[in-house]
Design an enzyme around this catalytic site. Structure first.
Site, PDB file in Angstrom:
ATOM      1  N   SER A 107       1.148  -1.189  -0.004  1.00 39.06           N
ATOM      2  CA  SER A 107      -0.191  -0.008   0.075  1.00 39.06           C
ATOM      3  C   SER A 107       0.816   1.327   0.076  1.00 39.06           C
ATOM      4  O   SER A 107       1.642   1.445  -0.773  1.00 39.06           O
ATOM      5  CB  SER A 107      -0.925  -0.103   1.103  1.00 39.06           C
ATOM      6  OG  SER A 107      -2.020   0.793   0.996  1.00 39.06           O
ATOM      7  N   ASP A 214     -10.126  -4.460  -4.509  1.00 40.58           N
ATOM      8  CA  ASP A 214      -9.512  -3.380  -3.945  1.00 40.58           C
ATOM      9  C   ASP A 214      -9.913  -2.197  -3.982  1.00 40.58           C
ATOM     10  O   ASP A 214      -9.927  -1.474  -4.757  1.00 40.58           O
ATOM     11  CB  ASP A 214      -8.088  -3.479  -4.091  1.00 40.58           C
ATOM     12  CG  ASP A 214      -7.097  -2.578  -2.991  1.00 40.58           C
ATOM     13  OD1 ASP A 214      -7.656  -1.734  -2.512  1.00 40.58           O
ATOM     14  OD2 ASP A 214      -5.881  -2.937  -2.968  1.00 40.58           O
ATOM     15  N   HIS A 244      -7.753  -5.507  -0.200  1.00 41.07           N
ATOM     16  CA  HIS A 244      -6.621  -4.660   0.031  1.00 41.07           C
ATOM     17  C   HIS A 244      -5.358  -5.393   0.305  1.00 41.07           C
ATOM     18  O   HIS A 244      -4.359  -5.312   0.149  1.00 41.07           O
ATOM     19  CB  HIS A 244      -6.850  -3.329   0.685  1.00 41.07           C
ATOM     20  CG  HIS A 244      -5.759  -2.447   0.617  1.00 41.07           C
ATOM     21  ND1 HIS A 244      -5.106  -2.163  -0.580  1.00 41.07           N
ATOM     22  CD2 HIS A 244      -4.947  -1.776   1.567  1.00 41.07           C
ATOM     23  CE1 HIS A 244      -4.127  -1.172  -0.284  1.00 41.07           C
ATOM     24  NE2 HIS A 244      -4.131  -1.217   0.969  1.00 41.07           N
TER      25      HIS A 244
END
Length: 269
Positions: A107, A214, A244
């Site tokens: 991320s 996601d 995610h």
């Protein structure tokens, strides 16, 4: 589980806490780079797989995150975070000189890892990006257009189809559960542009992992970033239905097996 050791390093904005999952005579070192609002302790499962695969694993808490110093989730310049991660890489090399280094960024950590590869790619044997914030990520544009950033924390349900993951996240006192801060959002926008203009990573092997459901970092936006960053050696795995945090998903065994298979390919060449 491997024995762990804690380190405190001098970071650009104050002390940085680092977890080390130890491995005697490792095949390689892995540096785990966590995402926004979380901390390195959420990567125990990934570290267990990597140490079992022969790695010594190092993972910092970024400035303003976890057990590191700084105002919570305040990042004014991601170049400082990249520099801090480089300090951790130097620690890994000092503990295990001559051992190859792999970086795994998730991320926001994918943004940091991508920029690290642009700045220090010659020091890496491979780069792994999980749900990376690169390319066209619309959230900073939307937030910066508002007079006040709303207090809407990350929905735990957006992390994984496994409800236990969201419940643990919501109960974790080291996770930030408040609003994003404007300087951090501005830093995201600036570094997305820096990475997009920073060039590709040449011959560095790249593994891209992403869930096709996601909702925090949509697949299509990251794909555009990977297209600009990738060099000649891209492997990608897109997981149907995954959200995610693919390392915490209901199919995490598949994801981690793909990670290990990729690393085997890197080190068997």
């Amino acid at each position: 589980m491997a024995d762990t050791r804690a380190h405190i390093l001098a970071g650009t904005r104050g002390p940085v806490a680092v977890r080390e999952w130890q491995r005697h005579a490792p095949r390689y070192c892995a540096l785990l780079v966590h995402g926004y609002g979380e901390h390195s302790g959420r990567y125990e499962g990934v570290a267990a797989v990597l140490t079992g695969h022969g790695a010594a694993v190092f993972a910092p808490d970024h400035a303003g995150h976890g057990k590191s110093a700084g105002e919570r989730v305040l990042i004014e310049d991601f170049e400082d975070v990249v520099t801090d991660v480089h300090t951790v890489a130097e620690l890994a090399r000092s503990v295990h000189p001559g051992v190859p280094l792999v970086m795994v960024g998730h991320s926001m950590g994918g943004l940091v890892a991508a920029r690290f590869a642009q700045r220090y790619g010659a020091e890496l044997a491979a780069l792994v990006l999980s749900g990376p914030v690169i390319g066209d990520w619309p959230l900073p544009r939307r937030l910066l257009a508002l007079d006040e950033i709303p207090d809407t924390p990350i929905s735990p349900g957006a992390l994984s189809r496994d409800p236990a993951v969201g419940a643990a996240y919501a109960a974790d006192p080291l996770v930030w559960h408040g609003p994003m801060k404007r300087p951090t959002v501005e830093a995201f926008a600036a570094t997305l542009e820096t990475v997009s203009q920073g060039g590709d990573i040449g011959g560095l092997p790249l593994l891209w992992l992403h869930g096709d459901d996601d909702r925090l970092v949509p697949l299509a936006g990251s794909r555009s970033g990977v297209a600009g960053l990738r060099g000649e050696r891209l492997t990608e795995h897109i997981y149907p239905g995954a959200r995610h945090e693919v390392f915490h998903e209901t199919n995490k065994a598949e994801v981690l097996a793909d990670l290990v298979r990729f690393l085997d390919g890197v080190f068997e060449e």
